[in-house]
Design an enzyme around this catalytic site. Structure first.
Site, PDB file in Angstrom:
ATOM      1  N   PRO A   2       0.817  -1.222   0.000  1.00  0.00           N
ATOM      2  CA  PRO A   2       0.000   0.000   0.000  1.00  0.00           C
ATOM      3  C   PRO A   2       0.852   1.274   0.000  1.00  0.00           C
ATOM      4  CG  PRO A   2      -0.760  -1.567   1.664  1.00  0.00           C
ATOM      5  CD  PRO A   2       0.564  -2.060   1.181  1.00  0.00           C
ATOM      6  N   GLU A   3       0.678   2.079  -1.028  1.00  0.00           N
ATOM      7  CA  GLU A   3       1.276   3.413  -1.090  1.00  0.00           C
ATOM      8  C   GLU A   3       0.181   4.362  -1.554  1.00  0.00           C
ATOM      9  OE1 GLU A   3       5.219   3.660  -2.722  1.00  0.00           O
ATOM     10  OE2 GLU A   3       5.738   1.631  -2.085  1.00  0.00           O
ATOM     11  N   LYS A  51      -1.181   8.040   3.029  1.00  0.00           N
ATOM     12  CA  LYS A  51      -1.389   6.598   3.148  1.00  0.00           C
ATOM     13  C   LYS A  51      -2.405   6.262   4.240  1.00  0.00           C
ATOM     14  CE  LYS A  51       3.141   5.587   3.281  1.00  0.00           C
ATOM     15  NZ  LYS A  51       4.365   4.745   3.278  1.00  0.00           N
ATOM     16  N   ASN A 165       8.139   2.367  -0.047  1.00  0.00           N
ATOM     17  CA  ASN A 165       9.395   1.758  -0.486  1.00  0.00           C
ATOM     18  C   ASN A 165       9.484   1.571  -1.999  1.00  0.00           C
ATOM     19  OD1 ASN A 165      10.804   1.471   1.935  1.00  0.00           O
ATOM     20  ND2 ASN A 165       9.678  -0.385   2.466  1.00  0.00           N
ATOM     21  N   ARG A 252      12.839  -1.780   5.499  1.00  0.00           N
ATOM     22  CA  ARG A 252      12.906  -0.807   4.413  1.00  0.00           C
ATOM     23  C   ARG A 252      13.769  -1.337   3.274  1.00  0.00           C
ATOM     24  NH1 ARG A 252       8.669   2.508   5.221  1.00  0.00           N
ATOM     25  NH2 ARG A 252       8.886   3.923   6.993  1.00  0.00           N
TER      26      ARG A 252
END
Length: 266
Positions: A2-3, A51, A165, A252
Site C-alpha cells: 500500500p502506497e 497513506k 518503499n 525498508r
C-alpha cells in the site's frame, strides 16, 4: 504494497460501496473500540490522505485506518464468502444492506471526532494525489535537512505524503541517484524535477490494477529496480542490488542499479 496510489484506489472502492448507506453491522475488534456500535448511522464519505484512510460517519465521527505493510480493506456482497484471511485477523467490519467492508490486519484503527482529524493526519506534508498538493512546499520540506539521504527524505510523510518503499526506489532510479545520496547534493535541476516526477508516477498508477513505472505491463518488466535484485538492470544489464535503509526499526528494502545511479551505497 500500500502506497498513495493504492490507498486512493481503496478509498474510491470503499466510498462507492458505503457512502450514502446506513450501517447495519458494526464490529470494531480492537480493545479500545470493542463497545462501539455504529449501526444506524450513515457513512458520509471515505477520503484518502497520504497513506491514511478517513471513513466519515454521521454524527461527526471518523474511523481512521492505516494499512502499513500488510493491512487491507475487502468488500463483499451479501452471502459472499470472506477471503481476506483467517477470522482472527479481522479488525473491523462495516456492513450495509448491500455491501460489507472488512478490514484485515489493520495496524492502526481509531475512532475520533471528525473535527479532530488533524490529530491523525495534520502532520502530513502535501498529498501527491490530494487537493492540497503543493510542489514548492514539498521541495522546501525535502531540502530543509540537506544532509538527509534522499530515500529517507522521500519516505518521511511530513515532507510529502504518499511515497513508500516501491516509489522511493523507482524515483531514485529515474533521477539517476542512489537513495543514500544526501538530498542537498542533488543538482538544482534534479531537485526541481523531484516533486513533478513523484506526482507523475503516482498519478499514472492511481487507476491501474498493476503498478508500473516503466510503462510496460509485463511480469518482471513493470518496475525498473524494486523487487528485481539480482536480475539485470533493464537499462544497462548490471545486476540490481538490494539493501536495507534507515535505522533498522522498520523493514525498508531498497533497490538500486550501481551503474545507472550515482552516489553512495552500502
Amino acid at each position: 504494497m500500500p502506497e498513495g496510489d493504492t490507498i486512493h484506489q481503496a478509498a474510491r472502492r470503499l466510498h462507492t460501496a458505503l457512502a450514502g448507506h446506513v450501517v447495519t453491522r458494526s464490529d470494531l475488534r480492537v480493545p479500545k473500540l470493542a463497545t462501539v456500535d455504529l449501526t444506524g448511522r450513515t457513512v458520509l464519505d471515505v477520503t484518502p490522505r497520504g497513506k491514511h484512510l478517513l471513513t466519515r460517519i454521521e454524527g461527526g465521527l471518523t474511523l481512521h485506518s492505516h494499512l502499513r505493510m500488510e493491512g487491507s480493506w475487502r468488500l463483499y456482497a451479501p452471502g459472499e464468502r470472506w477471503s481476506g484471511g483467517p477470522g482472527y485477523q479481522i479488525r473491523a467490519i462495516l456492513g450495509t444492506a448491500e455491501r460489507t467492508a472488512v478490514g484485515y490486519r489493520l495496524p492502526v484503527l481509531e475512532l475520533m471526532r471528525t473535527a479532530d482529524e488533524h490529530k491523525a493526519v495534520g502532520h502530513l506534508g502535501p498529498d501527491l494525489l490530494g487537493p492540497d498538493w503543493d510542489p514548492g512546499r514539498a521541495l522546501d520540506n525535502l531540502l530543509a535537512t540537506p544532509e538527509r539521504p534522499l530515500g529517507e527524505a522521500l519516505l518521511d510523510q511530513r515532507n510529502l505524503a504518499g511515497i513508500g518503499n516501491v516509489f522511493k526506489s523507482e524515483i531514485c532510479f529515474l533521477l539517476g541517484t542512489t537513495p543514500w545520496l544526501p538530498i542537498g547534493e542533488l543538482s538544482a535541476e534534479t531537485a526541481a524535477r523531484l516533486p513533478a516526477l513523484s506526482k507523475k508516477l503516482l498519478e499514472a498508477n492511481r487507476d491501474r490494477p498493476s503498478r508500473t513505472t516503466t510503462g510496460r505491463d509485463l511480469p518482471g518488466r513493470r518496475l525498473y529496480v524494486y523487487g528485481r535484485a539480482p536480475h539485470p538492470c533493464l537499462r544497462c544489464g548490471t545486476p540490481i542490488r538490494k539493501a536495507q535503509q534507515g535505522d533498522g526499526s522498520r523493514d525498508r528494502p531498497t533497490y538500486w542499479c550501481p551503474t545507472c545511479q550515482r552516489g553512495p551505497a552500502p
